[in-house]
Scaffold this active site. Structure first.
Site, PDB file in Angstrom:
ATOM      1  N   SER A  52       0.832  -1.200   0.000  1.00 40.26           N
ATOM      2  CA  SER A  52       0.000   0.000   0.000  1.00 40.26           C
ATOM      3  C   SER A  52       0.866   1.249   0.000  1.00 40.26           C
ATOM      4  O   SER A  52       1.999   1.239   0.485  1.00 40.26           O
ATOM      5  CB  SER A  52      -0.879   0.035   1.252  1.00 40.26           C
ATOM      6  OG  SER A  52      -0.100   0.338   2.404  1.00 40.26           O
ATOM      7  N   ASP A  53       0.324   2.335  -0.543  1.00 34.16           N
ATOM      8  CA  ASP A  53       0.925   3.625  -0.252  1.00 34.16           C
ATOM      9  C   ASP A  53       0.743   3.874   1.244  1.00 34.16           C
ATOM     10  O   ASP A  53      -0.117   3.269   1.898  1.00 34.16           O
ATOM     11  CB  ASP A  53       0.279   4.728  -1.089  1.00 34.16           C
ATOM     12  CG  ASP A  53       1.204   5.925  -1.286  1.00 34.16           C
ATOM     13  OD1 ASP A  53       2.167   6.086  -0.503  1.00 34.16           O
ATOM     14  OD2 ASP A  53       0.972   6.706  -2.228  1.00 34.16           O
ATOM     15  N   TRP A  54       1.553   4.782   1.785  1.00 33.71           N
ATOM     16  CA  TRP A  54       1.592   4.972   3.234  1.00 33.71           C
ATOM     17  C   TRP A  54       0.273   5.557   3.750  1.00 33.71           C
ATOM     18  O   TRP A  54      -0.175   6.596   3.274  1.00 33.71           O
ATOM     19  CB  TRP A  54       2.779   5.869   3.580  1.00 33.71           C
ATOM     20  CG  TRP A  54       4.050   5.122   3.865  1.00 33.71           C
ATOM     21  CD1 TRP A  54       4.863   5.292   4.953  1.00 33.71           C
ATOM     22  CD2 TRP A  54       4.669   4.076   3.086  1.00 33.71           C
ATOM     23  NE1 TRP A  54       5.940   4.420   4.894  1.00 33.71           N
ATOM     24  CE2 TRP A  54       5.839   3.657   3.769  1.00 33.71           C
ATOM     25  CE3 TRP A  54       4.343   3.430   1.912  1.00 33.71           C
ATOM     26  CZ2 TRP A  54       6.685   2.650   3.287  1.00 33.71           C
ATOM     27  CZ3 TRP A  54       5.175   2.429   1.423  1.00 33.71           C
ATOM     28  CH2 TRP A  54       6.318   2.052   2.110  1.00 33.71           C
TER      29      TRP A  54
END
Length: 818
Positions: A229-231
């Site tokens: 995932s993106d952060w």
């Protein structure tokens, strides 16, 4: 990197040794940039780092100095597989030096709207160019045992409402345009990880998009790597676990953990799904040398400020610089020429964009320093008009730590009881609090202390959410309250608010800025991020009267053989977390160019920006050089190009429109939460060529270099399934030069846009000729058949265009579908 001399671990057997809770623990990060170790199966920590333009390391700020590369658009402008391959190898060395296993790049979203805040991080508006360059980058990186991470899947082309925006894209456009660079890199370079984006795609969050992650990426493409995932992008438990996401970042908390264990127990997620995610985590760890026998330490790596890096980074920056105008052969300059070098960007050159692309470089060479190093007293430097509306942190050279005497500030962090939690020296005059650190107690107050060697009337101020108080030599000079402007928690880290007060500061005075973080929750900061963010001390000269600045610029221009005006954007426009509202240069820079052009014998404009800007003065100046964001050796690279020591052989990777809105796609503002990609496949040059937007100022693929070229004997050549093109090119100029022969397919079907289908570069001496053959990529002859949900080949009908950009087509070769 696989270890052929060792027995590869049986990943399924390792997974079988862990219970469910232990498995799930490994599927969320351990820290902001780390993954959990598990000694029972020989798994060491895996370290990830942001890395579009440098490997920052395991902290957002305060890390060691690292090499700052030219930005992605500048590297891409070389139109060179070799440049991007070398970039990957360089980044791998930087990663190995910091024990980083995975570099979070390349960014291969497209330049859909030029208002996009992260356009500077991505290669191009063109999917084929982006995919081919990404392939070279990934290969260079992973050849040295460091994982790449393609980002962000998918339709993540703007920042406005980025955590909630729904990108609405029809299936054909999604396949033919936005997924294509990811598909190419997966097929041709086998990246070890890809990143799921913040946004939704056609109503479904990218982190839980079963159709994209499981259906396309892992299914149709047969991708065996990791989807991370993106952060802070993951918002669900069962939906994201079932939707194809393998790893939640950052950690140690998130929506998985105990909630995912419970979801498995409740039958909402099958344990085999967890096992597949963990298999991919372990495969990544094995590939990067963090599972089983550890990877060997690499000795003797180049220093970021060493001669090898300086040469590399100067050369890489210069190769992508693009000469878009050069009347009367104004460039290159002859030595002995007197130069009036004008502009804030000349003395404070912007070397990188904002947000997660930022690193701490060993130095940043300004254009003024670079040109003066070559021409000495023949250069007169004149500061220009203001280019920022927001304050920036004090430069390390302008303030000194009162405790150590080193450039930077002394930071004291205090708890609620007033006790000192930690003291730090910060070279960059900024400090990340509550993000990178592991402090024993929450920070209630932070004090930034610095000695100002050269005083005067200064702007004192701060970056970061909170209640601020400023003193000079112990006397209070002002207070400000800084609040967030959006509900994006990332703003406190990526684009913290700033403010200033004017104060008279004696030479050598002690300046202190104190921020009360206990008030942060009342200043617009989301509770999860209360007390966390980037904070810093501002200390700089008070603004000057623009009329006085312009008069100085005109006087200097009249007295010199040539005026070089450096203009551009800053991290206010080119940054993560915020989009632009215009392509116009900020401040009075247009007026400055026109004022100088009216006074000078010859005027050269250097554009210090990664993304297109408007040039209402372009016909009033003699030459325009697009220099991008050139990295730590910026000034050396610009100077080498201006004097002809290196050729600016770049070609534009994005179409430059003539006005705001004069492009096929423009708005980045969602309507009722939806951002509709209504232009379909006709973005950028494709839309301009189809008449869906006015003719641009400069076409995609345009670039003059320092040569002139003849194209003769253009012809079709047979390919495996579709033809390519060949042509004889002759350097008719006076200098050795590099040409980029571009081939575009213009299908017979008007519903299909013109598209780049291949290119080949050649470097020739004056008078030299060479046959250049350019095969076309079969993937550029496809269309997505929505009715059957399969690919279909376009007929070999229409024409192939041999061009120096679509504004300079040298031959049109008819195709026949016989």
């Amino acid at each position: 990197m696989h270890h052929p001399d060792q027995t590869r671990p049986d990943l399924s057997a390792l997974i079988a040794r862990l219970d469910l809770k232990a498995k799930v623990r490994l599927l969320t990060g351990s820290t902001m940039y780390g993954l959990h170790a598990e000694a029972d199966i020989g798994l060491a920590e895996v370290h990830l780092s942001d890395g579009p333009t440098g490997v920052r390391g395991l902290t957002f700020t305060s890390g060691p100095p690292v090499a700052l590369l030219p930005n992605a658009t500048l590297l891409a402008s070389a139109w060179s597989d070799e440049v991007l391959h070398e970039t990957g190898r360089l980044l791998a060395e930087e990663a190995r030096a910091q024990d980083v296993h995975v570099v979070l790049g390349p960014t291969i979203n497209l330049h859909r709207s030029l208002l996009g805040g992260r356009v500077f991080e991505a290669f191009s508006e063109d999917p084929y160019l982006s995919g081919r360059l990404a392939t070279a980058y990934v290969r260079g990186l992973q050849e040295r045992g460091v994982g790449a991470c393609l980002k962000h899947v998918v339709a993540n082309e703007s920042e406005t409402d980025r955590h909630s925006v729904d990108s609405v894209v029809d299936d054909a456009t999604l396949r033919e345009v936005y997924l294509l660079p990811f598909e190419m890199a997966v097929a041709d370079a086998h990246p070890w990880s890809v990143m799921a984006a913040y946004n939704r795609v056609n109503g479904v969050s990218a982190t839980e998009h079963d159709g994209l992650l499981n259906g396309v990426v892992k299914g149709e493409w047969g991708y065996d790597g990791l989807v991370v995932s993106d952060w802070f992008a993951t918002r669900s438990t069962a939906a994201s676990a079932n939707g194809g996401l393998d790893l939640v970042m950052p950690g140690p908390v998130g929506p998985w953990g105990d909630a995912l264990v419970a979801a498995v127990s409740a039958g909402e997620v099958e344990e085999r799904v967890v096992d597949d995610h963990l298999h991919r985590v372990l495969l990544l760890a094995e590939r990067v040398g963090a599972l089983g026998a550890p990877r060997q330490v690499t000795a003797g790596l180049p220093r970021p400020d060493g001669d090898l890096r300086r040469e590399q980074l100067t050369r890489l920056a210069a190769q992508g610089m693009t000469l878009v105008r050069n009347e009367r052969a104004t460039l290159p300059l002859e030595r002995g020429t007197t130069v009036a070098l004008i502009g804030r960007h000349a003395v404070d050159t912007v070397c990188m964009g904002g947000g997660s692309a930022q690193v701490t470089p060993p130095h940043q060479v300004s254009v003024a320093d670079g040109l003066t190093a070559l021409l000495g007293s023949a250069v007169r430097v004149v500061d220009g008009v203001e280019v920022r509306t927001r304050a920036v942190a004090a430069r390390a050279g302008s303030v000194r730590d009162p405790e150590t005497g080193d450039g930077g500030v002394h930071v004291v962090l205090l708890g609620a009881d007033g006790a000192v939690i930690e003291e730090r020296h910060e070279r960059a005059a900024t400090s990340m609090i509550g993000v990178d650190d592991d402090l024993p107690a929450p920070v209630a107050e932070a004090r930034f202390r610095a000695v100002v060697p050269h005083g005067g009337p200064l702007q004192l101020g701060a970056l970061g959410v909170g209640s601020w108080r400023f003193t000079v030599a112990g006397a209070e000079v002002g207070r400000i309250e800084l609040r967030l402007s959006t509900d994006d928690a990332g703003e406190a880290i990526l684009r913290p608010p700033s403010g200033t007060v004017l104060a008279e500061v004696p030479d050598g005075a002690l300046v202190e800025a104190v921020v009360d973080l206990r008030a942060a929750s009342g200043l617009g900061r989301p509770g999860r991020m209360a007390g966390a963010g980037l904070f810093g001390l501002v200390a700089g000269p008070a603004p000057r009267d623009p009329a006085v600045v312009l008069a100085e610029a005109a006087a200097a221009a009249r007295d010199a053989d040539v005026a070089v005006v450096v203009v551009g954007l800053t991290e206010e426009q080119e940054t993560e977390s915020v989009d632009k509202s215009t392509l116009a240069l900020p401040g009075d820079q247009d007026t400055m160019v026109r004022t100088v052009a009216a006074a000078a014998r010859r005027t050269i404009v250097v554009v210090n920006a990664a993304t297109p800007v408007l040039m209402p003065w372009v016909d009033e100046v003699d030459a325009v050089l697009v220099a991008g964001l050139p990295g730590q050796e910026a000034g050396h690279a610009v100077a080498a190009v201006l004097l002809g020591d290196r050729e600016p052989a770049g070609r534009l990777v994005t179409t430059w429109p003539v006005a705001d809105g004069a492009a096929p796609a423009w708005s980045v503002t969602p309507v009722d939460g939806r951002l509709v990609y209504a232009e379909g496949a006709f973005l950028g040059h494709r839309g301009h060529a189809a008449g869906r937007a006015p003719a641009p100022a400069f076409w995609f693929g345009h670039g003059l270099g320092y040569g002139t070229w003849d194209y003769t004997d253009a012809r079709l050549v047979a390919g495996a399934e579709r033809p390519g093109a060949a042509v004889t090119v002759t350097n008719t100029g006076l200098r050795r030069s590099r040409e980029v022969v571009q081939v575009y397919l213009r299908p017979a079907d008007p519903g299909q846009p013109v598209r780049l289908a291949g290119w080949q570069a050649v470097t020739l001496a004056p008078g030299e000729s060479r046959d250049v053959e350019v095969p076309t990529d079969l993937r550029m002859w496809r269309r997505w058949d929505v009715a059957t949900a399969t690919w279909a080949l376009l007929p070999a009908a229409g024409e192939l265009l041999l061009a120096r950009g679509l504004g300079d087509v040298r031959a049109a070769l008819p195709l026949s579908d016989d």
